[in-house]
Design an enzyme around this catalytic site. Sequence first.
Site, PDB file in Angstrom:
ATOM      1  N   CYS A   2      -8.487  -4.175   7.036  1.00 46.71           N
ATOM      2  CA  CYS A   2      -7.136  -3.943   6.518  1.00 46.71           C
ATOM      3  C   CYS A   2      -7.198  -3.023   5.293  1.00 46.71           C
ATOM      4  CB  CYS A   2      -6.443  -5.265   6.189  1.00 46.71           C
ATOM      5  SG  CYS A   2      -6.741  -5.909   4.540  1.00 46.71           S
ATOM      6  N   ASP A  28       0.166  -0.824  -7.923  1.00 50.88           N
ATOM      7  CA  ASP A  28       0.830  -0.634  -6.636  1.00 50.88           C
ATOM      8  C   ASP A  28       1.164   0.849  -6.468  1.00 50.88           C
ATOM      9  OD1 ASP A  28       2.545  -2.740  -4.594  1.00 50.88           O
ATOM     10  OD2 ASP A  28       3.087  -0.619  -4.562  1.00 50.88           O
ATOM     11  N   HIS A  44     -10.644 -11.852   2.667  1.00 54.27           N
ATOM     12  CA  HIS A  44      -9.490 -11.533   3.512  1.00 54.27           C
ATOM     13  C   HIS A  44      -8.905 -12.782   4.154  1.00 54.27           C
ATOM     14  CE1 HIS A  44      -6.999  -9.134   6.316  1.00 54.27           C
ATOM     15  NE2 HIS A  44      -7.109 -10.249   7.028  1.00 54.27           N
ATOM     16  N   GLY A  90       9.177  -9.637   4.184  1.00 57.11           N
ATOM     17  CA  GLY A  90       8.830  -8.218   4.169  1.00 57.11           C
ATOM     18  C   GLY A  90       7.364  -7.957   3.877  1.00 57.11           C
ATOM     19  N   HIS A  95      -3.018  -9.311   3.997  1.00 56.20           N
ATOM     20  CA  HIS A  95      -4.154  -9.751   3.186  1.00 56.20           C
ATOM     21  C   HIS A  95      -3.489 -10.290   1.930  1.00 56.20           C
ATOM     22  CE1 HIS A  95      -8.375  -8.697   1.402  1.00 56.20           C
ATOM     23  NE2 HIS A  95      -7.705  -9.407   0.492  1.00 56.20           N
ATOM     24  N   HIS A  97      -1.904 -11.232  -1.385  1.00 53.18           N
ATOM     25  CA  HIS A  97      -1.883 -10.514  -2.661  1.00 53.18           C
ATOM     26  C   HIS A  97      -0.729 -11.029  -3.496  1.00 53.18           C
ATOM     27  CE1 HIS A  97       0.429  -8.301   0.343  1.00 53.18           C
ATOM     28  NE2 HIS A  97       1.233  -7.929  -0.636  1.00 53.18           N
ATOM     29  N   HIS A  99       1.939  -9.931  -6.217  1.00 63.85           N
ATOM     30  CA  HIS A  99       2.585  -8.855  -6.962  1.00 63.85           C
ATOM     31  C   HIS A  99       2.772  -9.310  -8.407  1.00 63.85           C
ATOM     32  CE1 HIS A  99       3.971  -6.349  -3.495  1.00 63.85           C
ATOM     33  NE2 HIS A  99       3.900  -7.505  -2.854  1.00 63.85           N
TER      34      HIS A  99
HETATM   35  P1  5GP Z   1       3.831  -6.684   0.676  1.00 65.37           P
HETATM   36  O1  5GP Z   1       5.133  -6.085   1.135  1.00 65.37           O
HETATM   37  O2  5GP Z   1       2.869  -6.853   1.819  1.00 65.37           O
HETATM   38  O3  5GP Z   1       4.024  -7.922  -0.142  1.00 65.37           O
HETATM   39  O4  5GP Z   1       3.239  -5.648  -0.339  1.00 65.37           O
HETATM   40  C1  5GP Z   1       2.321  -4.668  -0.038  1.00 65.37           C
HETATM   41  C2  5GP Z   1       2.257  -3.746  -1.231  1.00 65.37           C
HETATM   42  O5  5GP Z   1       1.091  -2.957  -1.130  1.00 65.37           O
HETATM   43  C3  5GP Z   1       3.445  -2.785  -1.336  1.00 65.37           C
HETATM   44  O6  5GP Z   1       4.093  -2.966  -2.587  1.00 65.37           O
HETATM   45  C4  5GP Z   1       2.815  -1.409  -1.205  1.00 65.37           C
HETATM   46  O7  5GP Z   1       3.418  -0.450  -2.051  1.00 65.37           O
HETATM   47  C5  5GP Z   1       1.368  -1.670  -1.596  1.00 65.37           C
HETATM   48  N1  5GP Z   1       0.413  -0.800  -0.939  1.00 65.37           N
HETATM   49  C6  5GP Z   1       0.328  -0.531   0.399  1.00 65.37           C
HETATM   50  N2  5GP Z   1      -0.699   0.307   0.633  1.00 65.37           N
HETATM   51  C7  5GP Z   1      -1.268   0.558  -0.566  1.00 65.37           C
HETATM   52  C8  5GP Z   1      -2.388   1.374  -0.976  1.00 65.37           C
HETATM   53  O8  5GP Z   1      -3.058   2.034  -0.170  1.00 65.37           O
HETATM   54  N3  5GP Z   1      -2.685   1.392  -2.306  1.00 65.37           N
HETATM   55  C9  5GP Z   1      -1.961   0.676  -3.223  1.00 65.37           C
HETATM   56  N4  5GP Z   1      -2.339   0.768  -4.503  1.00 65.37           N
HETATM   57  N5  5GP Z   1      -0.917  -0.096  -2.875  1.00 65.37           N
HETATM   58  C10 5GP Z   1      -0.575  -0.138  -1.568  1.00 65.37           C
HETATM   59 ZN    ZN Z   2      -8.160  -7.531   4.136  1.00 64.81          ZN
END
Ligand code: 5GP
Ligand code: ZN
Length: 108
Positions: A2, A28, A44, A90, A95, A97, A99
């Site tokens: 991922c 981000d 992961h 959303g 994986h 995480h 925020h």
């Molecule tokens: P989710 O919507 O899954 O909670 O958040 C995923 C977050 O990962 C989003 O805020 C998106 O901007 C961030 N993100 C996705 N791909 C990348 C990347 O390649 N690098 C960084 N730094 N952030 C990423």
């Molecule tokens: Zn992962």
Amino acid sequence: MCVFCKIIAGEIPSTKVYEDEEMIVIKDIEPKAKCHYLCIPKEHFALLAEMDDERAEIVKHCLAKLPMLRKELGLENGYRLVINQGEDAGQTVHHLHIHVLGGETLPW
Ligand code: 5GP
Ligand code: ZN
């Protein structure tokens, strides 16, 4: 692998602001607040529903460490943690995480 596993492995560049054995903290790529970081466990797994004792320790480590990083992350005036879980929330990267949002007065 991922996208976050690739970032952890150094295969995709990121702006890393903290790293230890358990986790990384990166900026981000599409910030939704003046300061927007992602705290990513190195192991992961996608969902809190996949928690076991070892993963609980990792999440605990993340939650305990973040307040220690407040100053260097520019979050001394407060911050918000968000963990999106699944489709309705959303979640786009499957994986787990955390925020970390702040650096300004956040809406709501
Ligand atoms: P989710 O919507 O899954 O909670 O958040 C995923 C977050 O990962 C989003 O805020 C998106 O901007 C961030 N993100 C996705 N791909 C990348 C990347 O390649 N690098 C960084 N730094 N952030 C990423
Ligand atoms: Zn992962």
